[in-house]
Enzyme design. Sequence first.
Site, PDB file in Angstrom:
ATOM      1  N   LYS A  48      22.242  73.193   2.911  1.00 15.04           N
ATOM      2  CA  LYS A  48      21.099  74.002   3.362  1.00 15.04           C
ATOM      3  C   LYS A  48      21.612  75.217   4.131  1.00 15.04           C
ATOM      4  O   LYS A  48      21.137  76.333   3.944  1.00 15.04           O
ATOM      5  CB  LYS A  48      20.162  73.158   4.235  1.00 15.04           C
ATOM      6  CG  LYS A  48      19.318  72.196   3.416  1.00 15.04           C
ATOM      7  CD  LYS A  48      18.632  71.162   4.293  1.00 15.04           C
ATOM      8  CE  LYS A  48      18.148  69.997   3.441  1.00 15.04           C
ATOM      9  NZ  LYS A  48      18.008  68.751   4.184  1.00 15.04           N
ATOM     10  N   GLN A  92      16.251  65.703   9.658  1.00 11.03           N
ATOM     11  CA  GLN A  92      17.052  65.160   8.553  1.00 11.03           C
ATOM     12  C   GLN A  92      16.952  63.636   8.520  1.00 11.03           C
ATOM     13  O   GLN A  92      17.198  62.969   9.526  1.00 11.03           O
ATOM     14  CB  GLN A  92      18.519  65.606   8.724  1.00 11.03           C
ATOM     15  CG  GLN A  92      19.452  65.130   7.631  1.00 11.03           C
ATOM     16  CD  GLN A  92      19.115  65.743   6.261  1.00 11.03           C
ATOM     17  OE1 GLN A  92      18.956  66.941   6.115  1.00 11.03           O
ATOM     18  NE2 GLN A  92      18.993  64.891   5.245  1.00 11.03           N
ATOM     19  N   ASP A 115       9.527  70.850   5.191  1.00 11.36           N
ATOM     20  CA  ASP A 115       9.653  69.776   4.195  1.00 11.36           C
ATOM     21  C   ASP A 115       8.298  69.329   3.658  1.00 11.36           C
ATOM     22  O   ASP A 115       8.230  68.565   2.693  1.00 11.36           O
ATOM     23  CB  ASP A 115      10.341  68.550   4.837  1.00 11.36           C
ATOM     24  CG  ASP A 115      11.820  68.499   4.503  1.00 11.36           C
ATOM     25  OD1 ASP A 115      12.242  69.196   3.562  1.00 11.36           O
ATOM     26  OD2 ASP A 115      12.556  67.756   5.177  1.00 11.36           O
TER      27      ASP A 115
END
Length: 275
Positions: A48, A92, A115
């Site tokens: 990322k 995460q 997300d």
Amino acid sequence: MKEMNGIKIRKELLDEYQEIIQKGNLSIKLAIIQIIENEACNLYIRNKEKYAAQVGIKTEVTLLEKDTKEIEVIELIEKLNQDPTVTGILLQSPVPEHIDFQKCTEKIAIEKDVDGLTKENLFSIRNHQEKILPCTVAGILKLLEYYQIPIEGKNVAIIGRSNLVGRPLEDALINRNATVFLCHSKTKNLKEITKISDIVISAAGVPNLITKDMVKKDFIGIDVGMNLVEGKLVGDFAKDIEEKASYLTPVPGGVGPMTVAMVIHNLIELKNGMK
Ligand code: NAD
């Protein structure tokens, strides 16, 4: 069989996103909270960071101790929510057992939910009012769009019902007028379902789950699974399935690269929404 090349599409998309960021003079920052440090998590985060940097997006990773309390994670999220320089916040996964991933995710402000995993965002997809699509879901739809594969009226089998992939994918495909069969570990007649499906999308994380005899000729196969077998990354589809596919995603190089490209896509969407 035509291979759906996620690496090639990622490159094209990132070029496009870089131009949007440069032309718009957009200042974008992604805040990543990491609690578990292992090879897989480190790799996801490095990826990322790498692609964000390529298009001119800043990344700030906060690595918390494994014994960090849930309340401290929530406080950090709330601080990042208030920080005007932060465009998107990403927790995460996985997180340690004493921390409730969904509870913490809920604390991310919807306008920073890169997300797309907050309940509010997931409900907006179910409610035909899509805001942000979870990155893997968005990546799968982009792949289908890129190869001009119609969705409307198609039978689609999804294997896997997680909040991360299967459930929001089901909603997004129904919004696009597909007939969706959402299958999971307790589904009894998986083969009967995959056999009548024009598109089979597997996100179970089980190698060789979908075999040649389970699909119809010229089916379209999207393999989301990522499994390490004898040190090699493989998906959920058996190798010889390609004989029956019209389009197929490779593993690696199919859905994975699309997912990371969609992180960038979602950050731009959030930035535009925040103007
Ligand atoms: P998960 O463990 O939360 O969900 C797995 C789902 O598969 C469950 O709903 C379960 O019921 C179903 N399942 C398991 N075994 C099955 C079986 N034998 N038959 C039918 N269904 C079965 O996993 P997840 O987070 O949704 O991820 C799924 C897979 O996709 C993993 O391999 C993961 O690494 C991969 N993944 C890849 C990407 C990517 O970008 N390529 C992104 C997210 C997840």
